[in-house]
Design a protein around this motif. Structure first.
Motif, short mmCIF file in Angstrom:
data_model
loop_
_atom_site.label_atom_id
_atom_site.label_comp_id
_atom_site.label_asym_id
_atom_site.label_seq_id
_atom_site.Cartn_x
_atom_site.Cartn_y
_atom_site.Cartn_z
N UNK A 81 -1.19 -0.23 -3.63
CA UNK A 81 -1.91 -1.45 -3.95
C UNK A 81 -2.68 -1.24 -5.25
N UNK A 125 -13.40 -9.44 -9.63
CA UNK A 125 -12.00 -9.27 -9.30
C UNK A 125 -11.14 -10.17 -10.19
N UNK A 185 -4.78 -8.70 -7.66
CA UNK A 185 -4.26 -7.60 -6.85
C UNK A 185 -2.74 -7.68 -6.85
N UNK A 206 -12.10 -6.34 -3.72
CA UNK A 206 -13.52 -6.04 -3.55
C UNK A 206 -14.34 -7.13 -4.24
N UNK A 253 -17.05 6.99 -13.84
CA UNK A 253 -16.36 5.90 -13.18
C UNK A 253 -17.07 5.49 -11.89
N UNK A 254 -16.72 4.33 -11.39
CA UNK A 254 -17.19 3.90 -10.08
C UNK A 254 -16.62 4.84 -9.01
N UNK A 295 -5.10 -3.02 -8.57
CA UNK A 295 -6.08 -4.06 -8.84
C UNK A 295 -6.56 -3.97 -10.28
N UNK A 334 -0.50 -10.39 -5.21
CA UNK A 334 -0.86 -10.81 -3.86
C UNK A 334 -2.06 -11.75 -3.86
N UNK A 335 -2.93 -11.61 -4.84
CA UNK A 335 -4.06 -12.54 -4.98
C UNK A 335 -4.55 -12.50 -6.42
N UNK A 360 -11.52 -2.62 -15.48
CA UNK A 360 -11.29 -1.49 -14.57
C UNK A 360 -9.99 -1.70 -13.79
N UNK A 411 -3.96 -0.59 3.00
CA UNK A 411 -5.09 -1.39 3.46
C UNK A 411 -5.89 -0.55 4.45
N UNK A 467 -5.15 1.84 -4.31
CA UNK A 467 -5.39 2.40 -2.99
C UNK A 467 -4.06 2.66 -2.32
N UNK A 525 -20.61 1.67 -3.74
CA UNK A 525 -20.05 2.45 -4.84
C UNK A 525 -21.21 2.88 -5.74
N UNK A 561 -11.15 4.01 -8.60
CA UNK A 561 -11.26 3.34 -9.90
C UNK A 561 -10.99 4.28 -11.06
N UNK A 605 -10.63 1.88 -2.39
CA UNK A 605 -10.04 1.77 -3.72
C UNK A 605 -10.62 2.87 -4.62
N UNK A 652 -5.35 -11.14 2.53
CA UNK A 652 -4.61 -11.04 1.28
C UNK A 652 -4.56 -9.61 0.77
N UNK A 653 -4.90 -9.40 -0.46
CA UNK A 653 -4.81 -8.09 -1.07
C UNK A 653 -6.03 -7.23 -0.89
N UNK A 654 -6.97 -7.68 -0.07
CA UNK A 654 -8.18 -6.89 0.19
C UNK A 654 -8.90 -6.49 -1.08
N UNK A 704 -10.09 -5.37 -12.36
CA UNK A 704 -11.41 -5.99 -12.33
C UNK A 704 -11.94 -6.01 -13.75
#
Lengths: 113, 110
Positions: free
Chosen positions: A31, A45, A48, B98, B43-44, A33, A55-56, A91, A98, A95, B36, A104, A102, B94-96, A35
């Motif tokens: 997965x 966000x 994703x 954050x 980084x985070x 992402x 997916x979103x 960023x 699910x 991951x 976080x 970074x 995550x 969905x894609x979970x 940001x």
């Protein structure tokens, strides 16, 4: 420990130009992402990505933005025609599945002139 | 809609003092909550997640569903705790993604 890597660390681009931000997620992660964080604001966000498709996506992620996983390792964010308000820290995160946290990257600072 | 609120932009404490970084969330379902941390120029990094209920670097956080809070606590602050702390929520859909709060800068003075 494996890490998410992002290049470049800083990108300066003229308004209206296309820019591609690159990310190499952790190798067994599924997965992905993006940001962004505008200076002084919260981390937001963008999108994703899983199984080679989005997916979103957020309302920020309009037609000027696209993502791609061109090969088995890279995950890219393209901004087609940059605007001043695209200046931000971007960023990448990945991951494994699910339920797992995550991870970074260090981020790419994008400055639009 | 999902929302995370961190009311304090800056929290300044002396070394050895207790710390509490506040986080409230808004979400109709059952979220997953995280803290976080971002040390200077780094980084985070994940500090805590509510489902693991563990203590990392002396920090703990308890999910209070009644008050929709997930405050981060440490009984005795250390100078190396100085950093930016973000509370984040992941909706179970969905894609979970954050959803982050605005962050709180913790400054521990000697």
């Amino acid at each position: 420990e494996p890490e998410v890597t992002q290049t470049p660390s800083h990108q300066v681009t003229q308004m209206g130009q296309e820019v591609i931000l690159r990310c190499v997620p952790i190798s067994n992660h599924l997965y992905f992402y993006w940001y962004r964080q505008i200076l002084g604001q919260k981390v937001e966000f963008l999108v994703s990505f899983y199984n080679n498709e989005i997916s979103e996506k957020s309302e920020i992620f309009d037609d000027q933005f696209s993502v791609e996983r061109p090969d088995g390792s890279n995950f890219t964010l393209k901004i087609r025609s940059t605007k001043l308000e695209d200046s931000a820290m971007y960023f990448c995160a990945s991951r494994y599945e699910i339920g797992q946290p995550q991870h970074f990257g260090d981020g790419t600072r994008l400055s639009i002139l | 809609a999902q929302r995370v609120t961190q009311p304090e932009k800056l929290l300044s404490v002396f070394k050895g003092a207790p710390v509490e970084l506040k986080c409230n969330y808004s979400y109709s379902g059952s979220p997953e909550l995280f803290w976080y941390v971002q040390y200077s120029r780094q980084r985070l990094q994940l500090l805590l997640r509510h489902i693991s209920r563990e203590s990392i670097k002396g920090f703990t956080a308890d999910l209070n569903k009644g008050e929709t809070s997930f405050h981060l606590k440490k009984p005795f602050a250390q100078e190396e705790d100085s950093a930016m702390y973000y509370c984040a929520l992941s909706p179970q859909e969905y894609g979970n993604k954050l959803v982050f709060g605005a962050g709180t800068i913790l400054r521990v003075k000697s």
